[in-house]
Enzyme design. Sequence first.
Site, PDB file in Angstrom:
ATOM      1  N   ARG A  70      -3.175  20.557 -23.588  1.00  0.00           N
ATOM      2  CA  ARG A  70      -3.195  19.481 -22.600  1.00  0.00           C
ATOM      3  C   ARG A  70      -3.439  18.121 -23.259  1.00  0.00           C
ATOM      4  O   ARG A  70      -3.209  17.082 -22.650  1.00  0.00           O
ATOM      5  CB  ARG A  70      -4.253  19.776 -21.532  1.00  0.00           C
ATOM      6  CG  ARG A  70      -4.173  18.895 -20.308  1.00  0.00           C
ATOM      7  CD  ARG A  70      -4.693  19.574 -19.048  1.00  0.00           C
ATOM      8  NE  ARG A  70      -5.922  20.310 -19.231  1.00  0.00           N
ATOM      9  CZ  ARG A  70      -7.156  19.770 -19.184  1.00  0.00           C
ATOM     10  NH1 ARG A  70      -7.304  18.490 -18.950  1.00  0.00           N
ATOM     11  NH2 ARG A  70      -8.212  20.524 -19.345  1.00  0.00           N
ATOM     12  N   TYR A 124      15.214   6.457  -6.131  1.00  0.00           N
ATOM     13  CA  TYR A 124      15.307   7.895  -5.900  1.00  0.00           C
ATOM     14  C   TYR A 124      14.424   8.238  -4.696  1.00  0.00           C
ATOM     15  O   TYR A 124      13.328   7.714  -4.545  1.00  0.00           O
ATOM     16  CB  TYR A 124      14.849   8.638  -7.149  1.00  0.00           C
ATOM     17  CG  TYR A 124      14.623  10.113  -6.956  1.00  0.00           C
ATOM     18  CD1 TYR A 124      15.598  10.919  -6.373  1.00  0.00           C
ATOM     19  CD2 TYR A 124      13.433  10.707  -7.358  1.00  0.00           C
ATOM     20  CE1 TYR A 124      15.393  12.274  -6.192  1.00  0.00           C
ATOM     21  CE2 TYR A 124      13.213  12.064  -7.185  1.00  0.00           C
ATOM     22  CZ  TYR A 124      14.197  12.846  -6.599  1.00  0.00           C
ATOM     23  OH  TYR A 124      13.982  14.184  -6.413  1.00  0.00           O
ATOM     24  N   ASP A 189      13.394   2.190 -13.910  1.00  0.00           N
ATOM     25  CA  ASP A 189      13.874   3.566 -14.012  1.00  0.00           C
ATOM     26  C   ASP A 189      15.259   3.518 -14.656  1.00  0.00           C
ATOM     27  O   ASP A 189      16.201   2.979 -14.080  1.00  0.00           O
ATOM     28  CB  ASP A 189      13.932   4.201 -12.621  1.00  0.00           C
ATOM     29  CG  ASP A 189      14.239   5.687 -12.659  1.00  0.00           C
ATOM     30  OD1 ASP A 189      15.034   6.102 -13.528  1.00  0.00           O
ATOM     31  OD2 ASP A 189      13.707   6.431 -11.817  1.00  0.00           O
ATOM     32  N   LYS A 214      17.484  14.983 -16.284  1.00  0.00           N
ATOM     33  CA  LYS A 214      18.879  14.606 -16.073  1.00  0.00           C
ATOM     34  C   LYS A 214      19.631  14.490 -17.408  1.00  0.00           C
ATOM     35  O   LYS A 214      19.845  15.481 -18.081  1.00  0.00           O
ATOM     36  CB  LYS A 214      18.934  13.311 -15.272  1.00  0.00           C
ATOM     37  CG  LYS A 214      18.032  13.301 -14.026  1.00  0.00           C
ATOM     38  CD  LYS A 214      18.267  14.462 -13.089  1.00  0.00           C
ATOM     39  CE  LYS A 214      17.603  14.297 -11.733  1.00  0.00           C
ATOM     40  NZ  LYS A 214      16.152  14.265 -11.717  1.00  0.00           N
TER      41      LYS A 214
END
Length: 390
Positions: A70, A124, A189, A214
């Site tokens: 982590r 989005y 973005d 993507k």
Amino acid sequence: MEQHTVTPPRSLATEAVHAGREDLAGLGVHAVPLDLSTTYPSYDSRGEAARLDVFAATGARLEGPPVYGRLDNPTVSRFETALARLEGTDDAVAFASGMAALTACLLARGSLGLRHVVAVRPLYGCSDHLLTGGLLGTEVTWVDPAGIADAIRPDTGLVLVETPANPTLAELDLRAIAHACGTVPLLADNTFATPVLQRPAELGASIVLHSATKYLGGHGDVLGGVVACDEDFARLLRKVRFATGGVLHPLAGYLLLRGLSTLPVRMRAASQSAEVLAGRLAADPRVAAVHYPRIGGAMVAFEVHGDPHEVIAAVRLITPAVSLGSVDTLIQHPASISHRVVDERDRRAAGVSDRLLRMSVGLEDVEDLWRDLDGALRAAALAGSVSSGS
């Protein structure tokens, strides 16, 4: 692995292949090692305590061997190094998804008491929902680009834009927006454009966000998000990532780094086909409007005269599915899927009409794609005429 390796200036295509991999020959390997460890042995607990104190105070990458998954992972770090190089930023921090990455940015600025966000639609759909829903205690002011400067308040933590925008492909002048932001960080973005077509940091953006799911991954088989930014913000993001646990899995980091190596080739090939398809759709009487960015890209949005649901139902080669950026072509109806969570009035005001279809063009032969699109448009028109006749 060293985070910042000094190298002479290289082209984007070369960086895509080599960034994050410079030490491999010295290690005696050719492929990137995949480290799946969640924890790491250490017999020096005093030294570990000192290193963890440094991380807690600064958020800096740990010097020496890893401690816990982590906190950091060597494979993921390679992907972060490479993406930062491609975007032209000091650093990058990877997350489990694009939404986890955006959430971390909002939490990081909110931790400084800066919970107000100025944003431009469309975004989005889930990004819009995250801001509007107030789940993170954020307050959003939606504006047109010309209204950004007037909307900024003392507690504004971010200005958030997406260009080309999802799903309308509307383009914004990032340089002008960055100027309007003043000292407030601009988060851009860059998922649709990727650094192949646009590097927002060179245009004044402080923070560059990607849904790595993507184009960066490029094969529809990995979830991830990444934020490219300066070192100070990266340190704050690492603290958020450690506290919230939104880490990128090492296998995903491996696949994303591999995806970057072919990103320029994939983007250019898909963009060539997308431009051809956009031109044919624009000349087709069955199509009411076509949206294709001036900077190019592999995304095409178009509005049909007939029922868009009939087009979705009639494609055979193209896959009707959410998401984008894969090697195969995908099509979806934003008002039903990706932007369904956005209020209907807000959705339409942002240009997301009920007849809009969004297509992510892949690497198939363009003639095969057009044949499938033409057949789907014909089927939709036939269904409409039958419905009218009845």
